[in-house]
Design a protein around this motif. Structure first.
Motif, short mmCIF file in Angstrom:
data_model
loop_
_atom_site.label_atom_id
_atom_site.label_comp_id
_atom_site.label_asym_id
_atom_site.label_seq_id
_atom_site.Cartn_x
_atom_site.Cartn_y
_atom_site.Cartn_z
N GLY A 77 9.49 5.01 0.26
CA GLY A 77 7.79 4.64 0.51
C GLY A 77 6.46 5.90 0.34
N LYS A 78 6.88 6.76 0.01
CA LYS A 78 6.40 8.09 -0.12
C LYS A 78 5.51 7.52 -1.67
CE LYS A 78 6.52 11.44 3.42
NZ LYS A 78 7.50 12.91 4.02
N GLU A 79 6.28 7.41 -2.53
CA GLU A 79 6.11 7.52 -4.02
C GLU A 79 6.14 5.91 -4.14
OE1 GLU A 79 7.57 8.18 -8.01
OE2 GLU A 79 7.33 9.01 -6.78
N ILE A 80 5.93 4.99 -3.72
CA ILE A 80 5.97 3.60 -4.01
C ILE A 80 4.43 3.74 -3.14
CG2 ILE A 80 5.79 2.17 -1.76
CD1 ILE A 80 6.18 0.21 -5.37
N ALA A 81 3.77 4.20 -1.81
CA ALA A 81 2.67 4.50 -2.04
C ALA A 81 1.34 5.04 -3.62
CB ALA A 81 2.61 4.92 -0.66
N ARG A 82 2.01 6.17 -4.19
CA ARG A 82 1.53 7.26 -4.69
C ARG A 82 1.48 6.23 -5.95
NH1 ARG A 82 2.72 9.72 -9.24
NH2 ARG A 82 5.17 9.20 -9.20
N LEU A 83 2.58 5.48 -6.19
CA LEU A 83 2.52 4.98 -6.98
C LEU A 83 1.04 3.67 -7.81
CD1 LEU A 83 6.15 3.88 -7.89
CD2 LEU A 83 4.67 5.56 -9.63
N ALA A 84 1.11 3.03 -6.01
CA ALA A 84 -0.07 2.62 -5.58
C ALA A 84 -1.26 3.14 -5.70
CB ALA A 84 0.36 1.58 -4.63
N GLY A 85 -1.28 4.09 -5.37
CA GLY A 85 -2.74 4.54 -5.59
C GLY A 85 -3.32 4.69 -6.79
N GLU A 86 -2.31 5.04 -8.04
CA GLU A 86 -2.46 5.10 -9.20
C GLU A 86 -3.14 4.14 -10.39
OE1 GLU A 86 0.84 7.15 -11.15
OE2 GLU A 86 1.06 8.76 -10.78
N GLN A 87 -2.44 3.24 -9.61
CA GLN A 87 -3.12 1.43 -9.44
C GLN A 87 -3.93 1.49 -8.98
OE1 GLN A 87 -0.53 -1.08 -10.56
NE2 GLN A 87 1.23 0.24 -11.79
N ASN A 88 -5.46 2.09 -8.33
CA ASN A 88 -6.29 1.38 -7.07
C ASN A 88 -5.61 0.44 -6.20
OD1 ASN A 88 -7.90 4.05 -8.18
ND2 ASN A 88 -8.31 1.92 -9.85
N ILE A 89 -4.34 0.12 -5.43
CA ILE A 89 -4.27 -0.75 -4.97
C ILE A 89 -3.44 0.34 -3.23
CG2 ILE A 89 -1.91 -2.27 -3.98
CD1 ILE A 89 -1.22 -1.91 -7.17
N THR A 90 -4.66 -1.07 -2.31
CA THR A 90 -4.75 0.14 -1.56
C THR A 90 -4.48 -0.69 0.16
OG1 THR A 90 -7.16 -0.55 -0.66
CG2 THR A 90 -7.08 1.72 -1.90
N GLN A 91 -4.41 -2.46 -0.51
CA GLN A 91 -4.26 -2.72 0.94
C GLN A 91 -3.29 -4.09 -0.01
OE1 GLN A 91 -7.67 -5.42 1.37
NE2 GLN A 91 -7.72 -4.07 3.40
N VAL A 92 -2.00 -4.38 0.87
CA VAL A 92 -0.74 -4.77 0.68
C VAL A 92 0.06 -5.74 1.79
CG1 VAL A 92 0.56 -3.35 -1.39
CG2 VAL A 92 0.90 -3.39 1.41
N VAL A 93 0.77 -7.11 2.04
CA VAL A 93 0.62 -7.59 2.63
C VAL A 93 2.50 -6.89 2.78
CG1 VAL A 93 2.04 -10.02 3.38
CG2 VAL A 93 -0.67 -9.36 1.69
N PHE A 94 3.53 -7.05 3.22
CA PHE A 94 4.36 -6.40 3.62
C PHE A 94 5.60 -7.59 4.01
CE2 PHE A 94 8.09 -4.12 6.34
CZ PHE A 94 8.47 -3.63 4.92
N ASP A 95 6.18 -7.64 2.75
CA ASP A 95 7.82 -8.80 3.22
C ASP A 95 8.85 -7.50 3.81
OD1 ASP A 95 9.14 -10.30 2.86
OD2 ASP A 95 8.78 -11.14 0.40
#
Length: 119
Positions: A77-95
């Motif tokens: 979870g921490k790693e996916i949040a870090r990778l998302a932050g690198e691509q400027n993704i702050t909001q997601v829909v959880f599946d």
């Protein structure tokens, strides 16, 4: 006829996917759980592209002692949040992919929230 555990999960998955859809503004964070590993992907469903992915399988190549338990799920979870932050993704829909929101799936979601993702 009684359904198996996996058939029940597949039915729940279809029901969830009717409602949960990832866009470019809010991509979908998908969690998949196997017996050996846990995987997380951020997907844009409009283009069909995977924007980021992390798993205990890929993390175990760089870190020792990482298993498919709650602590391993938190690390994913921490790693996916870090990778998302690198691509400027702050909001997601959880599946949750048909799994119950409990245990390893919840650990991925909670640590992704701590990492800066908003669900």
């Amino acid at each position: 006829m009684k359904l198996t555990k996996n058939e029940s999960r597949q039915r729940r998955k279809i029901r969830i996917r009717k409602k949960v859809n990832g866009t470019s503004a809010r991509p979908r964070l998908v969690v998949y759980r196997s017996n050996l590993h846990i995987y997380a992907q951020i997907v844009n469903d409009l283009s069909g592209a995977t924007l980021a992915s992390a798993s205990t399988l890929t993390l175990s190549k760089t870190e020792t002692g990482l298993h498919c338990n709650k602590s391993g799920a938190e690390r994913v979870g921490k790693e996916i949040a870090r990778l998302a932050g690198e691509q400027n993704i702050t909001q997601v829909v959880f599946d949750r992919n048909g799994y119950l929101y409990h245990g390893r799936v919840k650990a991925v979601a909670d640590s992704a929230r701590e990492g800066g993702l908003e669900f």
